[in-house]
Design a protein around this motif. Sequence first.
Motif, PDB file in Angstrom:
ATOM      1  N   THR A 195       0.825  -1.204   0.000  1.00 54.74           N
ATOM      2  CA  THR A 195       0.000   0.000   0.000  1.00 54.74           C
ATOM      3  C   THR A 195       0.860   1.254   0.000  1.00 54.74           C
ATOM      4  OG1 THR A 195      -1.799  -1.160   1.144  1.00 54.74           O
ATOM      5  CG2 THR A 195      -1.801   1.242   1.264  1.00 54.74           C
ATOM      6  N   ARG A 196       1.937   1.243   0.773  1.00 54.33           N
ATOM      7  CA  ARG A 196       2.831   2.402   0.782  1.00 54.33           C
ATOM      8  C   ARG A 196       3.429   2.644  -0.602  1.00 54.33           C
ATOM      9  NH1 ARG A 196       4.368   0.203   5.865  1.00 54.33           N
ATOM     10  NH2 ARG A 196       6.166  -0.832   4.929  1.00 54.33           N
ATOM     11  N   SER A 198       2.099   1.817  -3.503  1.00 57.20           N
ATOM     12  CA  SER A 198       1.048   2.310  -4.380  1.00 57.20           C
ATOM     13  C   SER A 198       0.744   3.782  -4.086  1.00 57.20           C
ATOM     14  CB  SER A 198      -0.213   1.467  -4.222  1.00 57.20           C
ATOM     15  OG  SER A 198      -1.229   1.872  -5.113  1.00 57.20           O
ATOM     16  N   ARG A 199       0.748   4.154  -2.821  1.00 57.89           N
ATOM     17  CA  ARG A 199       0.509   5.552  -2.445  1.00 57.89           C
ATOM     18  C   ARG A 199       1.607   6.446  -3.017  1.00 57.89           C
ATOM     19  NH1 ARG A 199      -2.262   8.589   1.166  1.00 57.89           N
ATOM     20  NH2 ARG A 199      -3.402   6.743   1.844  1.00 57.89           N
ATOM     21  N   LYS A 200       2.849   5.979  -2.949  1.00 58.63           N
ATOM     22  CA  LYS A 200       3.964   6.750  -3.501  1.00 58.63           C
ATOM     23  C   LYS A 200       3.784   6.955  -5.002  1.00 58.63           C
ATOM     24  CE  LYS A 200       9.027   6.698  -3.795  1.00 58.63           C
ATOM     25  NZ  LYS A 200      10.262   5.931  -3.455  1.00 58.63           N
ATOM     26  N   LEU A 257      -5.125  13.058  -3.550  1.00 57.94           N
ATOM     27  CA  LEU A 257      -5.216  11.674  -3.093  1.00 57.94           C
ATOM     28  C   LEU A 257      -5.839  11.595  -1.709  1.00 57.94           C
ATOM     29  CD1 LEU A 257      -4.485   8.734  -3.841  1.00 57.94           C
ATOM     30  CD2 LEU A 257      -2.330   9.072  -2.607  1.00 57.94           C
ATOM     31  N   ARG A 259      -7.293   8.141  -0.464  1.00 61.70           N
ATOM     32  CA  ARG A 259      -7.132   6.810   0.130  1.00 61.70           C
ATOM     33  C   ARG A 259      -6.619   5.851  -0.941  1.00 61.70           C
ATOM     34  NH1 ARG A 259     -12.053   5.935   3.305  1.00 61.70           N
ATOM     35  NH2 ARG A 259     -13.109   5.744   1.316  1.00 61.70           N
ATOM     36  N   VAL A 260      -5.781   4.901  -0.521  1.00 62.75           N
ATOM     37  CA  VAL A 260      -5.206   3.911  -1.429  1.00 62.75           C
ATOM     38  C   VAL A 260      -5.515   2.518  -0.923  1.00 62.75           C
ATOM     39  CG1 VAL A 260      -3.030   2.923  -2.278  1.00 62.75           C
ATOM     40  CG2 VAL A 260      -3.340   5.393  -2.239  1.00 62.75           C
ATOM     41  N   ASP A 267      -5.212  -1.990  -8.066  1.00 58.93           N
ATOM     42  CA  ASP A 267      -5.018  -0.836  -7.199  1.00 58.93           C
ATOM     43  C   ASP A 267      -6.237   0.069  -7.302  1.00 58.93           C
ATOM     44  OD1 ASP A 267      -1.639  -0.057  -6.587  1.00 58.93           O
ATOM     45  OD2 ASP A 267      -2.321  -1.927  -7.477  1.00 58.93           O
ATOM     46  N   TRP A 269      -7.303   3.975  -6.243  1.00 55.53           N
ATOM     47  CA  TRP A 269      -6.927   5.287  -5.714  1.00 55.53           C
ATOM     48  C   TRP A 269      -8.191   6.135  -5.629  1.00 55.53           C
ATOM     49  CZ3 TRP A 269      -2.254   6.534  -9.466  1.00 55.53           C
ATOM     50  CH2 TRP A 269      -1.209   5.621  -9.212  1.00 55.53           C
TER      51      TRP A 269
END
Length: 314
Positions: A195-196, A198-200, A257, A259-260, A267, A269
């Motif tokens: 998740t981290r 994908s957030r990046k 953004l 929530r991921v 994925d 977003w």
Amino acid sequence: MQPVTPLTDAHLTRRAQAGETGALGLLLARHHASMRAVALSLLGHGPDAEDVVQDAALTALRRIGDVRDPDAVGAWLRALVRNTARMQLRSGREIPGFDAFANLHPHLDDSAERLIEQHSLRDWIWAAIDELPPKLRLVVMLRYFTGITSYEQIAVACEIPVGTVRSRLSQARSKLARLLMAGAAETHDDAAARTRASRKEALATLAGWESGALPREITELWPARSEMVGRLGRHGEHVHPIPVMRRFLEDGVRQHLHRVTAGRDIDIWEMKVTTRHGSLHHCPPTLTWLMLRKDGRVRQLRVVYPRNPAPAAL
């Protein structure tokens, strides 16, 4: 040789409360028959009874810490089944179900987040979700990890009938219950790390669109043959998302953004949207990106504009 003494319910419960997923798996297996008997007594034979047992087992994942008398964990599990069945009988519509997933959410309070990290429940559950077929995995991710939660909203997002949503969620419940039991004693990948990452990627993608220059690793994430479907594209037509999103940006539409949710090759977003006064594009305050990946790259993107479902018929 000393005979092996079977582990008591109390011993297994304490180990489960300490974060041992294998102990919780053993407890659920040991009491499955009595849980099923309660469901059958209230709902009769059929898929509803099976769904209720699976929902109660999944609820136990999150709430095992609530057990105050470890010797009475069997009665506690049966009470979960009884309460879930009664809620279904009262509602007659969507089973609340998957209560265990309801709080496995990126924006939990700190104490709940630490509890999930300690118990490794997150990785155990995501390992099971990743084993689902993609169509089942997508509806589960939407229903229990995003703001797109109702059957009607999921149907709009996936462009399928509401009845298909119900069917896929029912299949997913059944498969997940088996997968969780099978994987209770195994080690699992770190779902938070995924998740981290994908957030990046999401933040870098948005920043690149704002500046007009995507970093190399983000350009590789969006290959030339990425496909947009849904309202911003047509199935089979390869319309790259970058120029499409640039047009919205130039017209004063900004995405932020929120929530991921990241699975093995799906994925999600979720964005909050602000629109400049006088913009030609009338965007809702939120939208969601659903991305299907292959070999780490985005193969297909669907941008979903959530809409309020029509009131259910009485």
